[in-house]
Each structure stands twice: as structure tokens, then as C-alpha cells.
Design an enzyme around this catalytic site. Structure first.
Site, PDB file in Angstrom:
ATOM      1  N   SER A   1       0.799  -1.235   0.000  1.00 40.95           N
ATOM      2  CA  SER A   1       0.000   0.000   0.000  1.00 40.95           C
ATOM      3  C   SER A   1       0.830   1.283   0.000  1.00 40.95           C
ATOM      4  CB  SER A   1      -0.905   0.017   1.224  1.00 40.95           C
ATOM      5  OG  SER A   1      -1.483   1.288   1.359  1.00 40.95           O
TER       6      SER A   1
ATOM      7  N   ARG B   1       2.160   8.810  -7.872  1.00 34.61           N
ATOM      8  CA  ARG B   1       2.681   7.499  -8.243  1.00 34.61           C
ATOM      9  C   ARG B   1       3.537   7.516  -9.502  1.00 34.61           C
ATOM     10  NH1 ARG B   1      -2.871   4.138  -6.860  1.00 34.61           N
ATOM     11  NH2 ARG B   1      -2.568   4.250  -4.622  1.00 34.61           N
TER      12      ARG B   1
END
Lengths: 670, 249
Positions: A296, A349
Site C-alpha cells: 500500500s 505514483r
């Protein structure tokens, strides 16, 4: 070679996206005030098909049923609760500002548009931010056990691309709890008879009657029979196409076949090149690997990402002569903190993934393949104690240990009075697809009566999705957007009886499905589905992955064409069309993954810029940051199928119009 | 990483009404490969030999979707504790070992094919009452309802159930009490669940009984084998909830 004929490029009429009038903050309110509704007595006469039972599908199916519509709901798994939304770990964003840190609807909207590298549709994103708060209220009312503070109020944490704490979570299992919430609402409606649930069914085609989506052909995966279902409207909520890369964080069954069926019927496919590569996954370990496991993003709250400063240290790590904990602080390069001081380890990301690739390309990778970086908790454990760190991330540490045999919370080495713990090794992997079926503001595709929600549409994340925003979008679409907008379409369908399934259109659609199935069984070649799928994955990762070039994409298109030929002539599917045949079902999906792969490559080749998840190596700054070209590529690329998988699709541009936000270069440095 | 060879003794059954049998296959794998990836290798071998591959359920391969099952060497989800079959790695087994692989065996979970069973009964139990009856759109602000962290955490532990059916497979009575109690507990511990508390316990237990699950005799096998470590204290809570509900009938 397959190329795009630029002469043929069309530009969409701005009216086609149906963005409501008014200032950005009033558009959704205006829309709801003026849209057409369906009265309760008429809702009972209308049927909606919802394909998929993830966050978007389950929430849409249950909410439509609560409103009074009849719903037919399909999933490929043995239960609606298995949909891959369940695997989302980190959390869900909302602009509640419970932490009093300056959050607002506008700020969530702004962060999402910026995180998406200014390639999302502004009006859709604002609406998403606006309804985000309702989602949290809805889920709490359902009994979703979010994490709480000792005072009893909801807890939050931070995710990438934001400077506020707006992420709500339930341990490392937020997707599970949100999905079980939606599943519970769905169960209530199944019990009330408003939703009919079809498990182990896979959609094979959408049936068009007089230019409107009126039903689907779905295969019963247990009996092997094709079955017909009709309705007044069809909603697809079937997720993304990450498995075109073979190795991804998607579940094994995730596929893009329903979306491809819509595309082949004429629904535009938008921005397929926007593929998210998640920075924190467990690195690939061998040829037999079937999937990649995500760690995560929440780990980046306390974990620090690094590689050695000294190339000699990296070489020793690669040869297995030393461990990460043998390298002291001063010889570590915390490259994200170095390059992006303002956001540090919490950059979006796409930025984090490319930075990892950059270090590994330069030879600083830390495992035997040279394709991994460290995610280190030493500083957090020394600051907070192992108990606090384990309370936050214990289940992720355990999951990591089960797979790699290394415990990241275990003491490694003490150097000059500082204790270093075993770091995790991570590497980027395909995780999410921002591209998808094109939809207008109402989430209707370019085909009348066909709607797309959740990951399978394209609308909200632009070229890159921020962490904890997928759950938000899936539930926003399903609970709060589609159940309204679909009524604007259904309101003039109230006098139309639900079409029968014994019509020429259904005959024709089913006949095509059967023919396609017979064709697959008849090839009787030498190669298994998986062996061709792995080859597809290699081509996609190598040429259409994190760093793309014109040359590489051209090679990819040639290789994909050859691979289709190989599939069509040398595939071997055991068994028959009777009964359950998993290999046959996988073959169907693979055929669509190949076409999808080509679509990603076409789009990536057309987009001569770098933005978000799409990085063209020719277009970067001197510092290696993505270089956008707003003058020429400030549009949504919609691809229109040309009647055959062999033919190149045609491009239709939906120009983007920004009213509220000034388009600028993304900056996570200061 | 070390290479290894294992013999997989696998239950093969062509359909629900067909007679099943064990067949043994030899597979080359390695310690870092997962158990399901080893089955993938075996299936690839079978396909290449033009034999029918083994049908088994699996999806997320991260231990959360609850789709994978398999009764391995006498344990649901195999020898690892607190892990699903998809999280099981071959380093748990010995080189040359014969590993027995069966489907869940329970009257309520009929075999569909090979190792794949029908767990629709679990959905039916949830449909009977595993929810808060509440329509989308009418919720108050989430922080208007403070919930003690202790109760929220306990509810979360119960809500962690993945609905895989290992508890039923582990139980000599084929009881679904751990599964049912996890859902009943989640809502019994939260204020949102109070209004329908009694109705829920009655309805879910009634449905469970109808569907052919056995009774609980407190052997505790379900807790020992649960891949999510759901505690048997949930069953005690379900019994209390059920008795209270019946007493007020």
C-alpha cells in the site's frame, strides 16, 4: 506498418460531452435541478443491466434498486463480494477537512486535476470532489468500520499528491470494507427481489436495437451456455485493462472483454495510453510468477525510499554480498526527498515510479535483478517504536514476509549507534488504468443507453490517478452520479416495453458469440493461452511500459500484429464448448487483451508528449521530468473502431476546456 | 530459492453428479513459487499434454477476495496459519513431498468441478439480514456518530471475514457459525446495527439452518483454520444475540 491517418482525425462537438452551464462549483447542482426524472410508478417498469459488482457496479445496482428500478446484476466470480475492488488497501479520499488542515472541495478537485497532469475533464473532477463527502457519510451509515480516534471520530492519513490528511481507511483493507458495505446494500435489494444476481456469468456482447443498448449476451461459466438478457439500459462496471501486461496487481480474472465488446460495437475508447504503474510493489522473482503484489501507498507515510549513493554498494547488494541494513545513513540516497523536497516520499505514483526506474537504469538497483529499490522503516521505528509501526502496517509487513521470507520490521544492523531495520524491496508494477470507455458528463458512452462507470470509464483521473481516489470514483459514480444521470436517459423510455430476447438482434449477437467460440476451439495449435499471454505481457512491459519511444511503439505494433497471427493459428484450447471450460474463457479474454494492447500502443504513439502515466522518452526536461505539450495535446484521445481488429482505429479529439484551473507544469519540488 | 519436485494428489471430479477420484501428478517448482502458481505449472503441463486442466477457484491472489479454497494435507488453505491458499508458498513443503489437495467438503457446498465448489449458500445467508436497511442519500454527517475506538476496532476484526468457507470445511459438523457470527457481531458492536439487531440474528440463523449447515459443538476448528483469524468469541456473541432475540419473540 500500422499508422494513424492524421487526415482523418475528427474533432468532437463540445456539446457531445454535455457539460452543464454555469461556474464549476454550480454545474452539478444546476444539472440535478434541471435534469429529467422518472416517477416512482414508472421506475418499476424499467429494467437496468449492471455488469460488474465492484465498488462502482455494486453501488450502482443497489442504489438503482433502492430507487425502484429493476436491476439485473452480473459478475464473473462466484459471489459479488469477490470483485477486485476488495483488494484496495490504503483508503478513500474525501474533502471533509476533519483534520482542520485546510482541505476543501476545491482543494481535492485541484489536487486531482494536478495529479492527473491536467488531462482530466474539469467538470467531472469537480463533481467527484463534491460528492466525496457524501460517500463517507453513506459508508458510515452502512456500518463500514473505518479507523477511529479515541474520541470516537474518524481518523485520517495522507496519500501521495496531497499536503492534507484526507484519506479515510479501515486498516489496510479499506477496499474490502467499502465493497462489503456496497455488497450488503446489494444483498438487501436481492432479498427484496429488486436485484437479480447472476454469478459466474461473463458478458460477451452488448446488443443494440434501433441504435440503443438494449441487452447483453452473457456466458454462464458453469454450463458453458450463452444466455440473453434485455433491459432499458446497460451499465458496464467491469474495471480496467491492466492484465494486458500479464503481470499486474490486478486479480487473475480481471479483464477488458466487456469494454472491448462495447468498443467493437462503436463506443469510443478514450486515452488508453494512460496506464498507472504503482511504485510500491513486490519485485518480480521468477518466470512462474502469476501476479504482482502491491504494498500500500500508505507505507510512504512513514517509509523512506532509497538506493545506495555509491555504485559499489549497489553492486554488492546485487551480488548478495551485503544487506540493506549494512549501509549507514550517509551512504544512502533518499532520491525522492532529494529531488522533490516539498512532497518527498509522497509524490504522485507516476513520479515515484519513474524516479525508481531512473535509479535502476543507472545501475543502482538493490536486488539480484537490479530492478528494485528499498522502502525503509528504520527512521519510523526509531522515532515511534516498533509497536506503533506494526499497529499501522503490521498486516502489510506480514504479507511481505509471507511472499519474500524477509520481515521488514526485524532488526538488521547497528552502525555507529543507529539501529537499521530490514528494508522492503519494491519496484513499480502495472496497477490501474486511467483510460477507458469514453463517457460524457452523464457517464453515457458514445452509444445511446450504454453507460460506463468506475475504472472502466476514462473521465476523472486524467493521465495519472492519485492514491485513494479509485475507491472515491467508483463509489461516486455508483452511489451518487449514475443513479441520477441515467434517469435523464430513461425518462423518455417509460413507454417503451422491455424488448424481448427472441429478436433478430439478439439472434445475430448470440450467433456471433458462438462462431467466435467455435473458431477458438478449432485452431488446435500448439500453444497454451498463458504462454501467449506471457509473451503479450513482455511486449507490453518492454515497449509500452514505463518509458516509451516512437521506435519502441512501432516495434510493439508489429510484434502485436504477429502475436495476433500466432494466437489465431497456433493456440490450443482443450475441451469443448459444453460445460465449464476455463481455458476457453481465458482464450476469449486474451484475444481482447491483444486488441487492447494495440490500442494502448496506438494512443501512446499518437501522443507526442509525456504526461502522467504516459512517458515518452523523447519528451522530457533536462532533469528527466515529464514534458507536456499543451498546445498540441490538450485533448482526450477517443478511438473509434473501424469494423475489424486488423484495422487501425480512427482518432476523434475531445478538446479540453479549463475554466477554473490554470494549466501549468506540475511542481512537487517546492 | 531452491528447486523442488512435489507430487500433487488432486481430487478430480468432472461435474456435480459425477464420481470423483484422486489422481497424482509430479510437478517441478521452487521454494519462492506460490502453491497456486505450482497448480498453474501443473495445468500448463496438462494443457500441453492435451489433458483437461484442474478447475480451482482463485482470483486476487493477495489473500483478500476469498475466492481460493482447497483443502491441503488435511487443512483448509493448507498448513500456514492466518493465510489463504493463494498466500501459501512452496517453502512450506519438503522436496519430494506428496501433497493431498481436495475441495471443501460440506453438504452446503456442492462440488461444481474438481476443486471448485458452490458457496452460494453464504450469499443467501447475507441476503437474509447481513446489512443495515438504509437507502443511499439519507445519511447524516459521518462524524455526528462518534463510535468508541474499542468497539470500532472489534467490529473491524469481525468484518475482516473474507467469506471463503474454510470454517465450514474445517468443522466436523459443517457449521457456518463462525461466518454468520462475524457478520452479526460487526453490526451488534456498532450503533448503526442496533435497530435491526434482533431481526438480523433471527433471520441469518434461520437461513443458515435452512441451507443444511450443521450445528456448532465448540470444537474450535473454525478459529484454528480461519485465514483471517476470526475469533470464536464471535460465536459466543452470536449465541447471546440469538437467545436475546428469541426471548423477546
Amino acid at each position: 506498418m500500422a499508422t494513424i491517418d492524421t487526415e482523418k482525425v475528427k474533432v468532437m462537438n463540445p456539446a457531445d460531452s454535455k457539460i452543464p452551464e454555469g461556474p464549476i462549483a454550480e454545474k452539478w447542482t444546476n444539472y440535478k435541478a434541471h435534469q429529467k426524472l422518472v416517477n416512482p410508478a414508472n421506475k418499476r417498469r424499467l429494467t437496468v443491466i449492471v455488469v460488474g459488482t465492484g465498488l462502482a457496479g455494486a453501488s450502482a445496482a443497489s442504489t438503482l434498486a433502492e430507487m425502484g428500478f429493476n436491476v439485473l446484476n452480473f459478475c464473473i466470480q462466484d459471489s459479488p463480494r469477490r470483485a477486485h475492488s476488495i483488494a484496495a488497501q490504503g483508503g478513500i479520499n474525501a474533502a471533509k477537512n476533519y483534520q482542520n488542515d485546510g482541505d476543501s472541495v476545491y482543494r481535492l478537485f485541484y489536487d486531482t486535476v494536478k495529479g492527473g497532469d491536467y488531462r482530466a475533464r474539469e467538470a467531472n473532477v469537480y463533481r467527484l470532489a463534491e460528492v466525496s463527502n457524501n460517500i463517507i457519510d453513506q459508508c458510515v451509515a452502512q456500518g463500514v468500520p473505518f479507523a477511529r480516534e479515541y474520541g470516537g471520530l474518524l481518523a485520517n492519513r495522507s496519500f501521495g499528491g496531497a499536503q492534507v490528511s484526507r484519506t479515510f481507511y479501515a486498516k489496510g483493507q479499506t477496499g474490502q470494507q467499502l465493497l462489503l458495505g456496497a455488497y450488503s446494500s446489494l444483498n438487501r435489494q436481492i432479498n427484496l427481489g429488486k436485484v437479480k444476481s447472476f454469478n459466474r456469468y461473463e458478458m460477451h456482447d452488448v446488443v443494440m436495437v434501433d441504435g440503443r443498448a438494449r441487452g447483453i449476451i452473457a456466458k454462464n461459466l458453469v454450463t458453458g451456455k450463452f444466455e440473453r438478457f434485455s433491459a432499458h439500459a446497460v451499465v458496464i462496471a467491469t474495471g480496467g485493462y491492466g492484465n494486458a501486461y500479464f503481470l499486474s496487481t490486478n486479480a487473475m480474472g480481471c479483464n477488458c472483454s466487456a469494454a472491448m465488446a462495447c468498443y467493437r460495437k462503436g463506443a469510443y475508447f478514450a486515452n488508453p495510453s494512460y496506464v498507472q504503474i504503482h511504485p510500491t510493489c513486490i519485485p518480480v522473482h521468477g518466470d512462474q510468477q502469476s501476479k504482482l503484489t502491491l504494498m500500500s501507498e500508505s507505507l510512504r507515510n512513514d517509509g523512506r525510499i532509497w538506493v545506495p549513493k555509491d555504485i559499489e554498494d549497489a553492486k554488492k547488494l546485487q551480488r548478495g554480498e551485503i544487506k540493506g541494513s549494512d549501509i549507514p545513513e550517509e551512504r544512502r540516497d533518499y532520491y525522492l526527498e532529494r529531488r522533490y523536497p516539498a512532497f518527498g516520499n509522497l509524490v504522485p505514483r507516476d513520479v515515484a515510479s519513474r524516479a525508481a526506474k531512473e535509479r535502476c537504469d543507472k545501475g543502482f538497483g538493490v536486488n539480484n535483478t537490479g530492478l528494485a529499490v528499498f522502502l525503509d522503516f528504520s527512521e519510523a521505528i526509531n522515532r515511534l517504536g516498533i509497536d506503533v509501526v506494526r499497529q499501522r502496517y503490521g498486516n502489510l509487513f506480514d504479507m511481505y514476509e509471507e511472499i519474500t521470507d524477509v520481515n521488514p520490521g526485524e532488526k538488521g544492523n547497528e552502525i555507529n549507534g543507529t539501529v537499521y531495520y530490514n528494508p522492503m524491496m519494491i519496484f513499480p508494477a502495472i496497477h490501474y488504468t486511467m483510460g477507458g470507455i469514453w463517457v460524457d458528463y452523464e457517464l453515457q458512452t458514445s452509444l445511446k443507453g450504454l453507460f460506463a462507470i468506475g475504472e472502466c470509464n476514462f473521465s476523472d483521473h486524467g493521465a495519472n490517478r492519485l492514491g485513494a481516489s479509485a475507491l472515491m470514483q467508483g463509489l461516486a459514480d455508483g452511489y451518487f452520479v449514475l443513479p441520477y444521470t441515467i434517469q435523464n436517459y430513461l425518462s423518455d423510455q417509460i413507454t417503451v416495453p422491455c424488448p424481448g430476447t427472441d429478436t433478430p438482434e439478439f439472434d445475430e449477437a448470440e450467433k456471433k458469440c458462438v462462431e467466435a467460440q467455435n473458431a477458438l476451439l478449432k485452431i488446435q495449435g500448439k500453444r497454451s493461452v498463458d504462454s501467449i499471454h506471457k509473451e503479450l505481457g513482455h511486449i507490453m512491459w518492454e515497449y509500452v511500459g514505463m518509458g516509451r519511444t516512437k521506435e519502441g511503439l512501432t516495434i510493439a505494433l508489429d510484434k502485436l500484429k504477429a502475436l495476433r497471427k500466432e494466437f489465431e493459428t497456433n493456440l490450443y484450447v482443450p475441451g469443448s464448448a459444453e460445460g465449464m471450460n476455463n481455458e476457453l474463457d481465458k482464450a476469449f479474454r486474451l484475444k481482447d487483451f491483444i486488441t487492447m494492447g494495440e490500442l494502448v500502443a496506438y494512443d501512446a504513439l499518437n501522443r507526442n508528449e509525456s504526461c502522467g502515466g504516459h512517458f515518452r522518452e523523447e519528451y522530457q526536461t533536462e532533469e528527466g521530468e515529464a514534458k507536456r505539450d499543451d498546445e498540441n495535446y490538450f485533448y482526450v484521445a477517443c478511438w473509434d473502431y473501424q469494423g475489424s481488429d486488423e484495422k487501425a482505429p480512427e482518432l476523434i479529439k475531445e478538446p479540453l476546456h479549463y475554466e477554473a484551473i490554470k494549466v501549468q507544469t506540475r511542481n512537487y519540488k517546492s | 530459492m531452491a528447486n523442488m519436485t512435489v507430487n500433487l494428489k488432486v481430487w478430480r471430479q468432472a461435474g456435480p453428479k459425477e464420481k470423483g477420484e484422486f489422481r497424482t501428478y509430479t510437478v517441478e517448482t521452487d521454494t519462492d513459487t506460490s502453491f497456486l502458481e505450482t497448480l498453474d505449472i501443473l495445468n500448463e503441463q496438462l494443457v500441453n499434454n492435451h489433458e483437461e486442466p484442474i478447475a480451482f477457484d482463485h482470483d486476487c491472489r493477495e489473500g483478500i477476495c476469498g475466492m481460493c479454497s482447497l483443502y491441503i494435507n488435511g487443512h483448509p488453505h493448507g498448513p500456514a496459519t492466518g493465510a489463504t491458499t493463494c498466500q501459501l508458498y512452496m517453502r512450506r513443503f519438503k522436496d519430494g513431498e506428496t501433497i493431498t489437495v481436495e475441495p471443501w467438503r460440506s453438504a452446503a457446498f456442492p462440488v461444481i468441478k474438481d476443486l471448485m465448489v458452490n458457496r452460494n449458500a453464504f450469499d443467501q445467508i447475507q441476503q437474509a439480514g447481513g446489512y443495515v436497511s438504509f437507502n443511499c442519500g439519507g445519511a447524516q454527517d459521518a462524524n455526528c456518530l462518534p463510535i468508541s475506538k474499542v468497539n470500532a476496532d472489534m467490529a473491524m476484526d469481525s468484518a475482516t471475514c473474507i467469506g471463503c468457507g474454510a470454517c465450514v470445511a474445517a468443522c466436523k459438523n459443517g457449521s457456518a457459525m463462525l461466518f454468520v457470527s462475524a457478520k452479526v457481531s460487526q453490526f451488534a458492536l456498532l450503533p448503526q446495527g442496533q435497530v435491526e439487531r434482533k431481526r438480523r440474528a433471527r433471520a441469518m440463523v434461520k437461513k443458515m439452518d435452512e441451507l443444511g449447515f450443521g450445528n456448532c459443538t465448540n470444537t474450535g476448528a473454525c478459529e484454528a483454520e480461519c485465514p483471517k483469524c476470526i475469533k470464536i468469541s464471535n460465536i459466543a456473541r452470536l449465541n447471546r444475540e440469538f437467545i436475546k432475540a428469541k426471548c423477546s419473540d
